[in-house]
Design an enzyme around this catalytic site. Structure first.
Site, PDB file in Angstrom:
ATOM      1  N   ASP A   1       0.890  -1.194   0.035  1.00  0.00           N
ATOM      2  CA  ASP A   1       0.018   0.019  -0.030  1.00  0.00           C
ATOM      3  C   ASP A   1       0.874   1.196   0.012  1.00  0.00           C
ATOM      4  O   ASP A   1       0.781   2.091  -0.876  1.00  0.00           O
ATOM      5  CB  ASP A   1      -0.984  -0.006   1.144  1.00  0.00           C
ATOM      6  CG  ASP A   1      -1.926  -1.056   1.092  1.00  0.00           C
ATOM      7  OD1 ASP A   1      -2.350  -1.598   0.078  1.00  0.00           O
ATOM      8  OD2 ASP A   1      -2.310  -1.526   2.419  1.00  0.00           O
TER       9      ASP A   1
ATOM     10  N   ARG B   1      -0.938   0.596  16.422  1.00  0.00           N
ATOM     11  CA  ARG B   1      -1.420   1.705  15.556  1.00  0.00           C
ATOM     12  C   ARG B   1      -1.552   3.183  16.317  1.00  0.00           C
ATOM     13  O   ARG B   1      -1.081   4.279  15.755  1.00  0.00           O
ATOM     14  CB  ARG B   1      -2.901   1.564  14.987  1.00  0.00           C
ATOM     15  CG  ARG B   1      -2.767   0.639  13.986  1.00  0.00           C
ATOM     16  CD  ARG B   1      -2.037   0.703  12.705  1.00  0.00           C
ATOM     17  NE  ARG B   1      -1.864  -0.163  11.831  1.00  0.00           N
ATOM     18  CZ  ARG B   1      -0.971  -0.932  11.489  1.00  0.00           C
ATOM     19  NH1 ARG B   1       0.198  -0.940  12.345  1.00  0.00           N
ATOM     20  NH2 ARG B   1      -0.833  -2.005  10.598  1.00  0.00           N
TER      21      ARG B   1
ATOM     22  N   ASP C   1      -8.065  -0.107  10.817  1.00  0.00           N
ATOM     23  CA  ASP C   1      -6.677   0.663  10.995  1.00  0.00           C
ATOM     24  C   ASP C   1      -7.214   2.203  10.768  1.00  0.00           C
ATOM     25  O   ASP C   1      -6.598   2.935  11.273  1.00  0.00           O
ATOM     26  CB  ASP C   1      -5.690   0.021  10.178  1.00  0.00           C
ATOM     27  CG  ASP C   1      -4.935  -1.012  11.046  1.00  0.00           C
ATOM     28  OD1 ASP C   1      -5.395  -1.178  12.383  1.00  0.00           O
ATOM     29  OD2 ASP C   1      -4.092  -1.790  10.353  1.00  0.00           O
TER      30      ASP C   1
ATOM     31  N   SER D   1      -2.156 -10.411   2.890  1.00  0.00           N
ATOM     32  CA  SER D   1      -2.094  -9.139   3.637  1.00  0.00           C
ATOM     33  C   SER D   1      -1.719  -9.454   5.168  1.00  0.00           C
ATOM     34  O   SER D   1      -2.397 -10.083   5.695  1.00  0.00           O
ATOM     35  CB  SER D   1      -3.542  -8.423   3.697  1.00  0.00           C
ATOM     36  OG  SER D   1      -3.400  -7.111   4.459  1.00  0.00           O
TER      37      SER D   1
END
Length: 410
Positions: free
Chosen positions: A18, A98, A127, A179
Site C-alpha cells: 500500500d 496503531r 486501522d 495481507s
C-alpha cells in the site's frame, strides 16, 4: 481540503504494498508535493531493511525510522496485559501498535510543518479508524489523506499492477500476496485462501508461519519457563531480569518453537463486516496466560469478576482505536489499582501448542491451605455455613412460599 494548499505531506510508511505505491500517487495527484515518510519501528525486524533507499527511490524527500519498541511495550502492550484485554480471542497486536505509531506521526508532521498527514489504510479496515482517532487527538487541525478512499484502485492485484508500471520493487508476488501486519507482539495473515473460512491455514507450508512452527512441528520434549511479575508487569524469565522488549523477544522464541499462540478466527470488525484472520502471538499468549493464572492467586472474587468486565470493555476500546480518550485513562487507573498485589512467579510447561500450569507462587497469595484443606482444621467452623445459607437463601424461600400460596409455578 483544497489540494492546491497541500505542499508537504507526512506519510505513515511501512514499505509494504500500500504505502510503496502511495508515494508516487501522492506526487501525481497532489501537485508534486513533498512526501516525508515516517516508519515506526514496533519490532517488525527485517521489514525495515532497505526501507530508506526504497522510500527515496520512489519519491520521498526523507525517511524517519523511529524506534518505538520500548514505548510500544511499556505504554501499550503491558497495560493491555494487566487489564486482560482480549477482543474475541484476539490479543490486539495491530490495535495496540496503531496509536503508538500514529502519535509519533502527528508529532513529526507538526515539527515538519506539514500540510496534511497520509496513511495507507483501506476503507474496509479497522486501522483507518485507529490512525485517524489518534491523529485527531494530537494534530486535530491537520487534514488527513486516505488514498484508498480516493483513488480508482480496487484490489491488491491492481496495486501490484500500479507498482510494476511505476518500477516500484516489491517483496511479494501474486502467489504469496497475503495481507500481513507484523510487529514484536504478533503477525497477522489475511487474504488469498484465508478469505474462505472453509480452508485450513497452511501452517506447515514453508514460509507461511514466521514467528514459530505449528504444534505438529514442535519438539517432542516440553519447555519449562518461569515468568516473574511485579505489580502485574513481567520483569524476569527463569530468574533473569529483563526489560520489556527483551522479555517479549525471549518469550516469542520459546513460544514459537513450541507451537504456542496460533489463532484462526472470524472476527467482527468495527466497520460492520466479519473478517477471517490467522494470528501468530507466541510470547503474548504466554504472558496473558501467566498473568491470568497469577491473578487467580492474588485477586479477591469481587475484584476479579468485575475486572473481567472492565477488561472486555477495554479490549473493545483498544480495538476501536479509542486509546487516547478519558475513558481509557480512567480504566487504566482502575486496572493499576488492582495490580498492587499481582506479584509472583508462574511456571508453565510449553508443549506442542499447549501451556500447562506447573506451579504458581506469590507473597500476596490469598490462597490459604489451612482454610481450603479437606483434612481437619482449626480455622474454619463448618457449622457457620448453615446460618449463611439460611440468610443467603431467604429471598428464594420467601418467593417460593408466595408462589405456592397463589397457585403459581416456580
Amino acid at each position: 481540503m483544497n489540494k492546491e494548499n497541500i505542499k508537504k505531506v507526512v506519510l505513515a510508511y511501512s514499505g509494504g504494498l500500500d504505502t510503496s505505491i502511495i508515494i508516487p500517487w501522492l506526487k501525481e495527484n497532489y501537485n508534486n508535493c513533498e512526501v516525508i515518510a515516517v516508519s515506526g519501528n514496533v519490532g517488525q525486524a527485517d521489514e525495515l531493511e532497505g526501507l530508506e533507499e526504497k522510500a527515496l527511490k520512489t519519491g520521498a524527500s526523507k525517511l524517519y525510522v523511529e524506534d518505538l519498541t520500548e514505548e510500544f511495550v511499556n505504554d501499550f502492550v503491558f497495560p493491555a496485559v494487566k487489564a486482560g484485554a482480549v477482543y474475541e480471542n484476539y490479543l490486539l497486536g495491530t490495535s495496540l501498535a496503531r496509536p503508538c505509531i500514529a502519535k509519533r506521526l502527528a508529532e513529526i508532521a507538526i515539527a515538519e510543518g506539514a500540510d496534511a498527514i497520509c496513511h495507507g489504510c483501506t476503507g474496509k479496515g479497522n486501522d483507518q479508524v485507529r490512525f485517524e482517532l489518534t491523529l485527531k487527538a494530537f494534530a486535530p487541525d491537520l487534514p488527513i489523506i486516505a488514498p484508498w478512499r480516493e483513488w480508482d484502485i480496487k484490489s491488491r492485484e491492481e496495486e501490484i499492477e500500479y507498482a510494476e508500471a511505476h518500477n516500484i520493487p516489491l517483496k511479494i508476488n501474486r502467489e504469496t500476496n497475503y495481507s500481513k501486519d507484523k510487529n514484536m507482539w504478533h503477525l497477522s495473515h489475511e487474504g488469498l485462501d484465508l478469505e474462505d473460512p472453509a480452508n485450513e491455514p497452511l501452517y506447515n507450508k514453508p514460509g507461511f508461519l514466521e514467528l514459530g512452527v505449528s504444534p505438529e512441528m514442535a519438539p517432542d520434549e516440553p519447555t519449562y519457563v518461569t515468568i516473574h511479575f511485579e505489580k502485574g508487569i513481567p520483569t524476569a524469565i527463569d530468574g533473569k531480569e529483563m526489560n520489556g522488549v527483551d522479555l517479549i523477544w525471549k518469550l516469542n522464541e520459546l513460544g514459537g518453537k513450541n507451537g504456542i499462540g496460533l489463532l484462526d478466527i472470524v472476527e467482527n470488525r468495527l466497520v460492520g463486516m466479519k473478517c477471517r484472520g490467522v494470528y501468530e502471538t507466541p510470547g503474548g499468549t504466554i504472558l496473558y496466560k501467566a498473568h491470568e493464572i497469577l491473578e487467580t492467586l492474588c485477586l479477591d472474587r469481587a475484584t476479579s469478576h468485575y475486572k473481567a468486565l472492565v477488561g472486555q470493555k477495554f479490549a473493545e476500546i483498544i480495538y476501536d482505536g479509542q486509546w487516547f480518550t478519558p475513558l481509557t485513562k480512567a480504566i487504566m487507573a482502575f486496572v493499576d489499582s488492582t495490580q498492587e498485589t499481582v506479584t509472583g512467579d508462574v511456571k508453565l510447561k510449553l508443549y506442542k501448542g499447549n501451556m500447562i500450569l506447573a506451579g504458581v507462587t506469590s507473597p500476596y497469595s490469598l490462597y490459604d491451605p489451612e482454610i481450603a484443606t479437606f483434612d481437619e482444621d482449626e480455622v474454619y467452623d463448618q457449622k457457620d455455613s448453615a446460618g449463611f445459607i439460611n440468610l443467603f437463601g431467604l429471598p428464594v424461600k420467601v418467593n417460593a412460599k408466595m408462589r405456592k400460596k397463589n397457585g403459581l409455578e416456580l
